[in-house]
Design an enzyme around this catalytic site. Sequence first.
Site, PDB file in Angstrom:
ATOM      1  N   ARG A 205       0.829  -1.209   0.000  1.00 34.45           N
ATOM      2  CA  ARG A 205       0.000   0.000   0.000  1.00 34.45           C
ATOM      3  C   ARG A 205       0.868   1.266   0.000  1.00 34.45           C
ATOM      4  O   ARG A 205       0.464   2.292  -0.544  1.00 34.45           O
ATOM      5  CB  ARG A 205      -0.966  -0.001   1.192  1.00 34.45           C
ATOM      6  CG  ARG A 205      -2.183  -0.865   0.921  1.00 34.45           C
ATOM      7  CD  ARG A 205      -3.125  -0.877   2.095  1.00 34.45           C
ATOM      8  NE  ARG A 205      -4.440  -1.371   1.717  1.00 34.45           N
ATOM      9  CZ  ARG A 205      -5.396  -1.645   2.583  1.00 34.45           C
ATOM     10  NH1 ARG A 205      -5.200  -1.471   3.871  1.00 34.45           N
ATOM     11  NH2 ARG A 205      -6.562  -2.088   2.161  1.00 34.45           N
TER      12      ARG A 205
ATOM     13  N   LYS B  97     -16.305 -16.249   5.194  1.00 36.25           N
ATOM     14  CA  LYS B  97     -17.719 -15.982   5.457  1.00 36.25           C
ATOM     15  C   LYS B  97     -18.528 -15.675   4.204  1.00 36.25           C
ATOM     16  O   LYS B  97     -18.135 -14.836   3.412  1.00 36.25           O
ATOM     17  CB  LYS B  97     -17.825 -14.768   6.371  1.00 36.25           C
ATOM     18  CG  LYS B  97     -17.322 -14.986   7.759  1.00 36.25           C
ATOM     19  CD  LYS B  97     -17.867 -13.862   8.602  1.00 36.25           C
ATOM     20  CE  LYS B  97     -17.130 -13.688   9.898  1.00 36.25           C
ATOM     21  NZ  LYS B  97     -17.123 -12.290  10.299  1.00 36.25           N
TER      22      LYS B  97
ATOM     23  N   GLY C 144      -7.038  -8.612   0.682  1.00 36.92           N
ATOM     24  CA  GLY C 144      -5.710  -8.782   1.271  1.00 36.92           C
ATOM     25  C   GLY C 144      -5.191 -10.207   1.197  1.00 36.92           C
ATOM     26  O   GLY C 144      -4.012 -10.430   0.909  1.00 36.92           O
TER      27      GLY C 144
ATOM     28  N   GLY D 178     -12.286  -4.805   1.573  1.00 35.47           N
ATOM     29  CA  GLY D 178     -13.705  -4.462   1.619  1.00 35.47           C
ATOM     30  C   GLY D 178     -14.085  -3.484   0.511  1.00 35.47           C
ATOM     31  O   GLY D 178     -15.152  -3.603  -0.103  1.00 35.47           O
TER      32      GLY D 178
HETATM   33  C1  3PG Z   1      -8.789  -1.962   5.054  1.00 34.50           C
HETATM   34  O1  3PG Z   1      -7.671  -2.471   5.177  1.00 34.50           O
HETATM   35  O2  3PG Z   1      -9.835  -2.629   4.965  1.00 34.50           O
HETATM   36  C2  3PG Z   1      -8.865  -0.471   4.907  1.00 34.50           C
HETATM   37  O3  3PG Z   1      -7.650   0.131   5.262  1.00 34.50           O
HETATM   38  C3  3PG Z   1     -10.007   0.104   5.698  1.00 34.50           C
HETATM   39  O4  3PG Z   1      -9.847  -0.217   7.039  1.00 34.50           O
HETATM   40  P1  3PG Z   1     -11.131  -0.565   7.914  1.00 34.50           P
HETATM   41  O5  3PG Z   1     -11.749  -1.810   7.346  1.00 34.50           O
HETATM   42  O6  3PG Z   1     -10.592  -0.756   9.312  1.00 34.50           O
HETATM   43  O7  3PG Z   1     -12.050   0.630   7.804  1.00 34.50           O
HETATM   44 MG    MG Z   2     -11.393  -3.535   6.087  1.00 33.87          MG
END
Ligand code: 3PG
Ligand code: MG
Length: 416
Positions: free
Chosen positions: A36, A214, A366, A389
């Site tokens: 990132r 999930k 990820g 997400g």
């Molecule tokens: C992530 O890694 O999903 C993003 O950086 C957003 O983080 P968060 O899901 O804690 O809002």
């Molecule tokens: Mg997240």
Amino acid sequence: MKANIDSLDVAGKRVLVRLDLNVPLDASGSITDDRRIRAALPTVKKLLDGGGRLILISHLGRPKGKPEDREKFTLAPVASRLGEILDRPVKLLAGDIDGAVRDAASLKNGDVVLLENLRFHSAETIKDKKAADDPDLRAQKDAFARSLAALADVYVNDAFGTCHRDNASMFTVPQLMANKPRVVGYLVQKELDFLGGAVSDPARPFVCVLGGAKVSDKLGVIQSLMTKCDTILIGGAMAYKFLAADGHDVGGSLVERDLIETAKNLRAAAGDRLMLPTDSVAAREISGEAETQACGLSIPDGWMGLAIGPKSVKVFCDTIAKAKTVVWNGPMGVFETPPFDVGTMAMASAMADATDRGAITIIGGGDSAAAIEKAGLADRITHISTGGGASLEFLEGKPFAALDVLDDAKAHRVCG
Ligand code: 3PG
Ligand code: MG
């Protein structure tokens, strides 16, 4: 289309750049994957070369306000890593926001600072929906956003991984900077181009590979992709919900019982387009030393399906081999623990081979991104999203308020 940083003249301007520098750290606080940070570089370099005075902002993790969180979630390792890569000092402004305002005033052209973790301020993550019912929360969020907005002449959002959040720095700040340029950076632009292109006008066959634990996280995306892609391959723990819905015994595999009905409905609606594994590698525990057994559609009591089996690997790889567009999100088993990584690693190779044959290959999330790195195949993938997400919600077609609030390309004037 959103205006991007190419439309800006930033010389001498204070530029507030929202990045997603939420990188994984090990127990000693060292960065285990700096993707990132590297993904943010094209924007940071372009703005520095243009003579901007950069104030970088980001969150890291989900601090809860405990005293030990200040150390656990500090952006200090990120500031030093960024400094190393940029070959210039990146000062971490760890004080309060008013101090940052003073520091920002003395920045010179080409200077870059990073504000300490935005989530050390509880106002950052107040959701607008909650604030709507609570004037006190609304006031806290607005006050915090106002102090950030006061830092700069220009706002840049290059935090794709956080674009699905209405955090103060993502949404309220640009909302408050309505009379100043508010644009996307190169990373957000690239993510929108690839992910948007894949779902709006895919080269066909268009195959989606979905995995992970999930179903509840991915219901929306399955529903939406079902209408767009030619085949959805489902693996990983998620698959057992669907197999259970089909009436198979899944032993001790992860099942969200309350979602069985939903899984049944999805399966019926998707018809042949939704393909499930027909075999699994099962074990009684998640351990590299565990005894394993190859199972077909049913898994005995006391055993859990921990990865897709060899027959499924072959069918999935053959399907990917015929695709012109492939989107992959979520591992095909417990890939952190060999031998349950076999299916996931096979998908990684199949994706890389598909790219070589001319297919567009996109990885989101990820875990799948980590798997492709682990396999050493990252440079043979068309696009690896920095969003987990965010990429799922984007593929699902959800609107992103954090992007909607930014200037449109047409309407944009050059900041001079
Ligand atoms: C992530 O890694 O999903 C993003 O950086 C957003 O983080 P968060 O899901 O804690 O809002
Ligand atoms: Mg997240």
